[in-house]
Scaffold this motif. Structure first.
Motif, PDB file in Angstrom:
ATOM      1  N   THR A 176       0.938  -1.451   0.009  1.00  0.00           N
ATOM      2  CA  THR A 176       0.206   0.166   0.530  1.00  0.00           C
ATOM      3  C   THR A 176       1.206   1.352   0.109  1.00  0.00           C
ATOM      4  O   THR A 176       0.260   2.565  -0.357  1.00  0.00           O
ATOM      5  N   ALA A 177       2.422   0.891  -0.266  1.00  0.00           N
ATOM      6  CA  ALA A 177       3.223   2.349   0.185  1.00  0.00           C
ATOM      7  C   ALA A 177       4.650   1.881  -0.218  1.00  0.00           C
ATOM      8  O   ALA A 177       4.705   0.696   0.157  1.00  0.00           O
ATOM      9  N   ASP A 178       5.397   2.882  -0.518  1.00  0.00           N
ATOM     10  CA  ASP A 178       6.450   2.854  -1.350  1.00  0.00           C
ATOM     11  C   ASP A 178       7.467   2.329  -0.050  1.00  0.00           C
ATOM     12  O   ASP A 178       7.329   3.094   1.335  1.00  0.00           O
ATOM     13  N   GLY A 179       7.891   1.216  -0.429  1.00  0.00           N
ATOM     14  CA  GLY A 179       9.105   0.753   1.290  1.00  0.00           C
ATOM     15  C   GLY A 179      10.697   1.422   0.397  1.00  0.00           C
ATOM     16  O   GLY A 179      10.752   1.359  -0.285  1.00  0.00           O
ATOM     17  N   VAL A 180      11.061   1.489   1.831  1.00  0.00           N
ATOM     18  CA  VAL A 180      12.258   1.942   1.266  1.00  0.00           C
ATOM     19  C   VAL A 180      13.591   1.335   2.300  1.00  0.00           C
ATOM     20  O   VAL A 180      13.322   0.988   3.772  1.00  0.00           O
ATOM     21  N   TYR A 181      14.606   1.324   1.334  1.00  0.00           N
ATOM     22  CA  TYR A 181      15.887  -0.511   2.479  1.00  0.00           C
ATOM     23  C   TYR A 181      16.803   0.530   2.245  1.00  0.00           C
ATOM     24  O   TYR A 181      17.206   0.791   0.817  1.00  0.00           O
ATOM     25  N   THR A 182      17.633   0.191   2.707  1.00  0.00           N
ATOM     26  CA  THR A 182      18.714   1.266   3.620  1.00  0.00           C
ATOM     27  C   THR A 182      20.135  -0.144   3.336  1.00  0.00           C
ATOM     28  O   THR A 182      19.850  -0.923   3.888  1.00  0.00           O
ATOM     29  N   TRP A 183      20.614  -0.286   1.850  1.00  0.00           N
ATOM     30  CA  TRP A 183      21.749  -1.531   1.876  1.00  0.00           C
ATOM     31  C   TRP A 183      23.172  -0.847   2.186  1.00  0.00           C
ATOM     32  O   TRP A 183      23.351   0.296   1.875  1.00  0.00           O
ATOM     33  N   SER A 184      24.346  -1.127   3.281  1.00  0.00           N
ATOM     34  CA  SER A 184      24.888  -0.198   3.158  1.00  0.00           C
ATOM     35  C   SER A 184      26.551  -1.614   3.494  1.00  0.00           C
ATOM     36  O   SER A 184      26.292  -2.166   4.031  1.00  0.00           O
ATOM     37  N   THR A 185      27.466  -0.497   3.185  1.00  0.00           N
ATOM     38  CA  THR A 185      28.973  -1.779   3.375  1.00  0.00           C
ATOM     39  C   THR A 185      30.128  -0.482   3.939  1.00  0.00           C
ATOM     40  O   THR A 185      29.558   0.551   3.347  1.00  0.00           O
ATOM     41  N   THR A 186      30.990  -0.784   4.044  1.00  0.00           N
ATOM     42  CA  THR A 186      32.339   0.086   4.952  1.00  0.00           C
ATOM     43  C   THR A 186      33.241  -0.973   4.564  1.00  0.00           C
ATOM     44  O   THR A 186      33.206  -2.185   3.914  1.00  0.00           O
ATOM     45  N   PHE A 187      34.026   0.377   3.977  1.00  0.00           N
ATOM     46  CA  PHE A 187      35.699  -0.179   3.920  1.00  0.00           C
ATOM     47  C   PHE A 187      36.771   0.764   4.206  1.00  0.00           C
ATOM     48  O   PHE A 187      36.553   1.505   4.717  1.00  0.00           O
ATOM     49  N   ASP A 188      38.139   0.118   4.649  1.00  0.00           N
ATOM     50  CA  ASP A 188      39.105   1.365   5.673  1.00  0.00           C
ATOM     51  C   ASP A 188      40.106   1.587   4.831  1.00  0.00           C
ATOM     52  O   ASP A 188      40.490   0.537   4.011  1.00  0.00           O
ATOM     53  N   LEU A 189      40.596   2.472   4.359  1.00  0.00           N
ATOM     54  CA  LEU A 189      41.676   3.446   3.930  1.00  0.00           C
ATOM     55  C   LEU A 189      42.579   3.048   5.055  1.00  0.00           C
ATOM     56  O   LEU A 189      43.659   3.845   4.077  1.00  0.00           O
ATOM     57  N   THR A 190      42.587   2.825   5.884  1.00  0.00           N
ATOM     58  CA  THR A 190      43.738   3.507   7.107  1.00  0.00           C
ATOM     59  C   THR A 190      45.082   2.827   6.309  1.00  0.00           C
ATOM     60  O   THR A 190      44.986   2.217   5.273  1.00  0.00           O
ATOM     61  N   GLY A 191      46.008   3.293   5.863  1.00  0.00           N
ATOM     62  CA  GLY A 191      47.149   3.481   5.634  1.00  0.00           C
ATOM     63  C   GLY A 191      47.777   2.924   3.971  1.00  0.00           C
ATOM     64  O   GLY A 191      48.438   2.984   3.499  1.00  0.00           O
TER      65      GLY A 191
END
Length: 216
Positions: A90-105
């Protein structure tokens, strides 16, 4: 003389940074079987009850058919274990997908990547809060990319905000992401004082030998 020059050159070269791919950029479903959860991509939704991670979809079952078929490189992720679940009636669904990566160094100002994604029905890609691409369908890929100004030192967050348009029946949703290339330069290691001294001594010796040859 030639050997000494080579040693000095190698020492100077060791001060330079080395280019590398960005570790931690994973294609959705990479290396996983259908039905498994992909823990590289966290999932949340303000409109639908979902788990912490999505599930890898299987070829040969709805909605793959209208969706691009999975390959050995990447697969679709769905918010529920039953990939054909009809969501958001009945209403638009909103889904948040997230991933992280590390640039230390690594030097974040040298980083870049190019990729492609698809979504049912649409999605916007963000890197550290900056929009870097949009996908408007599940039958074809949409390109997105990031350049040096989009990255930060340390942990970076790549987010896909997906919208599933409301439909009473037959309304699954999913996300697919595939990285094509990436590059970043490692921060040069700080030489030990003894390494500096050795290179300076070598350069000085080379200069002394050159002056003696000129004098002769």
């Amino acid at each position: 003389m030639k050997k000494l020059a080579l040693v000095v050159a190698m020492g100077l070269a060791s001060l330079n940074a080395n280019a590398d791919v960005i570790a931690g950029l994973y294609n959705t479903g990479a290396g996983l079987s259908a039905g498994q959860q992909d823990t590289n991509y966290a999932l949340s939704s303000a409109t639908t009850t979902v788990g912490s991670f999505g599930y890898v979809a299987a070829n040969g079952s709805f909605p793959i058919g209208p969706w691009l078929e999975n390959t050995a490189t990447s697969s679709w992720l769905t918010p529920t274990q039953n990939q054909g679940d009809s969501l958001d009636p009945t209403a638009d669904g909103v889904y948040t997908w997230s991933t992280t990566f590390d640039l230390t160094g690594f030097n974040a100002s040298t980083a870049s990547f190019s990729a492609q994604f698809a979504a049912d029905n649409s999605a916007i890609a963000y890197l550290n809060g900056t929009q870097i691409g949009t996908a408007n369908g599940y039958r074809e890929w949409s390109a997105f990319s990031a350049t040096s100004s989009n990255f930060v030192a340390g942990i970076n967050t790549l987010t896909f905000v997906l919208t599933n348009q409301a439909l009473a029946t037959g309304n699954p949703t999913g996300l697919r992401v595939e990285f094509i290339s990436s590059d970043v330069t490692a921060v040069a290691a700080v030489p030990e004082p003894s390494e500096y001294a050795l290179m300076i001594a070598g350069l000085g010796l080379m200069g002394l030998i050159a002056r003696r040859k000129n004098a002769a």
